[in-house]
Design an enzyme around this catalytic site. Structure first.
Site, mmCIF file in Angstrom:
data_model
loop_
_atom_site.group_PDB
_atom_site.id
_atom_site.type_symbol
_atom_site.label_atom_id
_atom_site.label_comp_id
_atom_site.label_asym_id
_atom_site.label_seq_id
_atom_site.Cartn_x
_atom_site.Cartn_y
_atom_site.Cartn_z
ATOM 1 N N GLU A 18 0.828 -1.208 0.000
ATOM 2 C CA GLU A 18 0.000 0.000 0.000
ATOM 3 C C GLU A 18 0.862 1.257 0.000
ATOM 4 O O GLU A 18 1.970 1.254 0.522
ATOM 5 C CB GLU A 18 -0.861 0.027 1.269
ATOM 6 C CG GLU A 18 -1.851 -1.113 1.319
ATOM 7 C CD GLU A 18 -2.595 -1.191 2.657
ATOM 8 O OE1 GLU A 18 -2.789 -0.141 3.297
ATOM 9 O OE2 GLU A 18 -2.970 -2.308 3.037
ATOM 10 N N CYS A 48 5.665 -7.695 7.441
ATOM 11 C CA CYS A 48 6.662 -7.203 8.392
ATOM 12 C C CYS A 48 6.875 -8.281 9.445
ATOM 13 O O CYS A 48 5.961 -9.028 9.767
ATOM 14 C CB CYS A 48 6.140 -5.928 9.069
ATOM 15 S SG CYS A 48 7.315 -5.169 10.208
ATOM 16 N N GLU A 101 9.350 -2.695 7.839
ATOM 17 C CA GLU A 101 10.338 -1.993 8.659
ATOM 18 C C GLU A 101 11.516 -1.646 7.745
ATOM 19 O O GLU A 101 12.275 -2.532 7.340
ATOM 20 C CB GLU A 101 10.768 -2.910 9.815
ATOM 21 C CG GLU A 101 12.013 -2.478 10.562
ATOM 22 C CD GLU A 101 12.001 -1.029 11.038
ATOM 23 O OE1 GLU A 101 11.032 -0.591 11.670
ATOM 24 O OE2 GLU A 101 12.993 -0.317 10.750
ATOM 25 N N LEU A 103 8.151 5.040 19.301
ATOM 26 C CA LEU A 103 8.516 4.764 20.702
ATOM 27 C C LEU A 103 7.357 4.077 21.436
ATOM 28 O O LEU A 103 7.496 2.981 21.947
ATOM 29 C CB LEU A 103 8.914 6.080 21.375
ATOM 30 C CG LEU A 103 9.653 5.955 22.697
ATOM 31 C CD1 LEU A 103 10.912 5.135 22.585
ATOM 32 C CD2 LEU A 103 9.979 7.347 23.260
ATOM 33 N N HIS A 104 6.228 4.737 21.504
ATOM 34 C CA HIS A 104 4.972 4.148 21.972
ATOM 35 C C HIS A 104 4.892 3.749 23.444
ATOM 36 O O HIS A 104 3.818 3.355 23.913
ATOM 37 C CB HIS A 104 4.565 2.943 21.122
ATOM 38 C CG HIS A 104 4.451 3.233 19.653
ATOM 39 N ND1 HIS A 104 3.970 4.415 19.155
ATOM 40 C CD2 HIS A 104 4.770 2.481 18.571
ATOM 41 C CE1 HIS A 104 3.993 4.380 17.833
ATOM 42 N NE2 HIS A 104 4.486 3.229 17.448
ATOM 43 N N CYS A 124 -1.850 2.180 6.956
ATOM 44 C CA CYS A 124 -1.349 1.093 6.121
ATOM 45 C C CYS A 124 -1.565 -0.282 6.726
ATOM 46 O O CYS A 124 -1.643 -0.448 7.914
ATOM 47 C CB CYS A 124 0.118 1.321 5.850
ATOM 48 S SG CYS A 124 0.282 2.294 4.362
HETATM 49 N N1 SAH Z 1 8.183 -0.170 10.770
HETATM 50 C C1 SAH Z 1 8.278 1.255 10.834
HETATM 51 C C2 SAH Z 1 7.416 1.979 9.833
HETATM 52 C C3 SAH Z 1 6.037 1.478 9.586
HETATM 53 S S1 SAH Z 1 4.768 1.798 10.746
HETATM 54 C C4 SAH Z 1 7.983 1.730 12.246
HETATM 55 O O1 SAH Z 1 7.642 0.914 13.087
HETATM 56 O O2 SAH Z 1 8.137 2.904 12.508
HETATM 57 C C5 SAH Z 1 4.465 3.527 10.714
HETATM 58 C C6 SAH Z 1 3.955 4.057 12.041
HETATM 59 O O3 SAH Z 1 2.589 3.664 12.265
HETATM 60 C C7 SAH Z 1 4.747 3.569 13.229
HETATM 61 O O4 SAH Z 1 4.947 4.614 14.139
HETATM 62 C C8 SAH Z 1 3.819 2.513 13.790
HETATM 63 O O5 SAH Z 1 4.134 2.214 15.112
HETATM 64 C C9 SAH Z 1 2.458 3.157 13.576
HETATM 65 N N2 SAH Z 1 1.321 2.255 13.660
HETATM 66 C C10 SAH Z 1 1.231 0.973 13.256
HETATM 67 N N3 SAH Z 1 0.019 0.468 13.499
HETATM 68 C C11 SAH Z 1 -0.709 1.468 14.050
HETATM 69 C C12 SAH Z 1 -2.043 1.572 14.539
HETATM 70 N N4 SAH Z 1 -2.879 0.532 14.495
HETATM 71 N N5 SAH Z 1 -2.432 2.758 15.027
HETATM 72 C C13 SAH Z 1 -1.567 3.830 15.076
HETATM 73 N N6 SAH Z 1 -0.317 3.785 14.633
HETATM 74 C C14 SAH Z 1 0.126 2.613 14.153
#
Ligand code: SAH
Length: 354
Positions: free
Chosen positions: A93, A113, A161, A216-217, A342
């Site tokens: 996507e 991923c 990733e 980071l989360h 995505c």
């Molecule tokens: N693998 C990379 C890039 C792809 S994800 C990474 O982890 O940064 C892009 C962003 O979307 C990341 O910050 C990821 O943590 C976030 N993300 C993934 N699923 C999500 C969801 N269901 N809700 C909000 N953010 C999400």
């Protein structure tokens, strides 16, 4: 496609010139082919090439552009979401977002991923394969041709990733920033990672002045390891050390992504801890690194069971960060009506095909 076919779209202009000359063609043909590909036209579709030249190219080379399998346009804000089909039938996507300052595309870096973040739809079926440099570039070229508007920025935040596909991503970044190529300035490119510390350290030395985004989360290792398995390999301390070194080496800012999950990481004490951890790791007496946190209410993915934080919790979280000197913005949701985050369109499409 045979194994020894040369993937034309993965080449820089000088590399393409070498290939064209080695096939017994004049060097200037390379520029015609290169410019055609930038417009999304494969050599076979160029009227400037003879039939004999096309046959020779078809025998030794390949040029494939992602096919638009599905396209959704948001009625709210014009965001365009593409489901792209690749040469082997897999799909990824990409999303084109329209801002006042221009269009930015969010591209995928892998089919699937393997990072296993629990809130993310892209990782559910694991990693199928890496995208090649030409498949990374092809997403930008096809979207630009289809929207008929220039794409001025790229975020690598789609499926996959990027630092788990390191070499192809670096080649792509060099191609897309090349003045002969699409020529998108590195300052308009950001790469998002879940925290592959070895990759961040390698990237620091590439001399590519892009923006780094860190997913980071969570601000404590227990919570972060629970929602992001990569944290068991590289914990928050080692990740933030790599961030500090990135800034010292590149001078490029970092933005932190923090997805807010109800009752998991959205309490006031989580915000306090986040501010403390970031300030401690990234702000020494001699260096004040600008810190920016993007707050994103989690997009609810059925399989995860996580719920997004309510509005009051989001504002409270942002206010605590601001009070501690950390800029926080709540991510504006684009394309809400087309499920623009995505991973979900690809999953729905594969379920339909199965
Ligand atoms: N693998 C990379 C890039 C792809 S994800 C990474 O982890 O940064 C892009 C962003 O979307 C990341 O910050 C990821 O943590 C976030 N993300 C993934 N699923 C999500 C969801 N269901 N809700 C909000 N953010 C999400």
């Amino acid at each position: 496609m045979t194994d020894c076919s040369i993937d034309l779209l993965s080449l820089s202009l000088p590399e393409l010139e070498d290939v064209i000359v080695s096939l017994g063609e004049p060097k200037y043909r390379a520029k015609q082919i290169f410019d055609g590909m930038l417009r999304g036209v494969a050599p076979d579709g160029l009227t400037t090439l003879s039939k004999a030249t096309k046959e020779k190219l078809a025998k030794h080379t390949v040029c494939f552009f992602p096919r638009i399998e599905r396209k959704l346009v948001s009625a709210i804000d014009g965001t365009v979401k593409y489901l792209f089909g690749l040469s082997d039938g897999h799909c990824v996507e990409a999303v084109v977002m329209k801002y006042h300052h221009g269009n930015t595309i969010c591209i995928s870096s892998q089919v699937g991923c393997r990072m296993g973040c629990r809130f993310c739809a892209s990782t559910i079926g694991g990693r199928v394969r890496n995208l090649s440099p030409s498949e990374l570039l092809g997403q930008v070229i096809v979207a630009q041709r289809d929207t008929a508007e220039r794409i001025g920025g790229i975020v690598m935040m789609g499926i996959g990733e990027p630092l788990d596909n390191y070499d192809n991503v670096i080649r792509f970044l060099r191609l897309v920033g090349d003045e002969h190529g699409i020529n998108i300035g590195y300052r308009h490119i950001s790469l998002s990672t879940c925290g592959l510390v070895d990759g961040i350290r390698r990237l620091s030395a590439e001399n590519l002045p892009i923006t780094l985004s860190i997913s980071l989360h969570a601000a404590d290792d227990e919570t972060r390891s629970d929602i992001m398995p990569i944290n068991r390999k590289w914990n928050i301390e080692s990740l933030l050390r790599a961030c500090r070194d990135w800034y010292a080496i590149t001078g490029r800012r970092i933005s932190f992504e923090y997805t807010l999950i109800r009752d998991k990481n959205d309490r006031p004490e989580d915000a306090e801890r986040l501010a403390e951890v970031l300030n401690r790791a990234l702000r020494t007496r001699t260096e004040t690194m600008p810190i920016h946190v993007n707050l994103i209410p989690v997009n609810e993915v059925k399989e995860s069971g996580f719920l997004h934080s309510d509005k009051a919790a989001v504002s409270r979280f942002a206010a605590i960060l601001e009070k501690r000197g950390i800029r926080a913005t709540v991510r504006r949701t684009l394309g809400a009506d087309i499920n623009a985050s995505c991973g979900q369109l690809r999953r729905a499409h594969e379920a339909e095909q199965a």
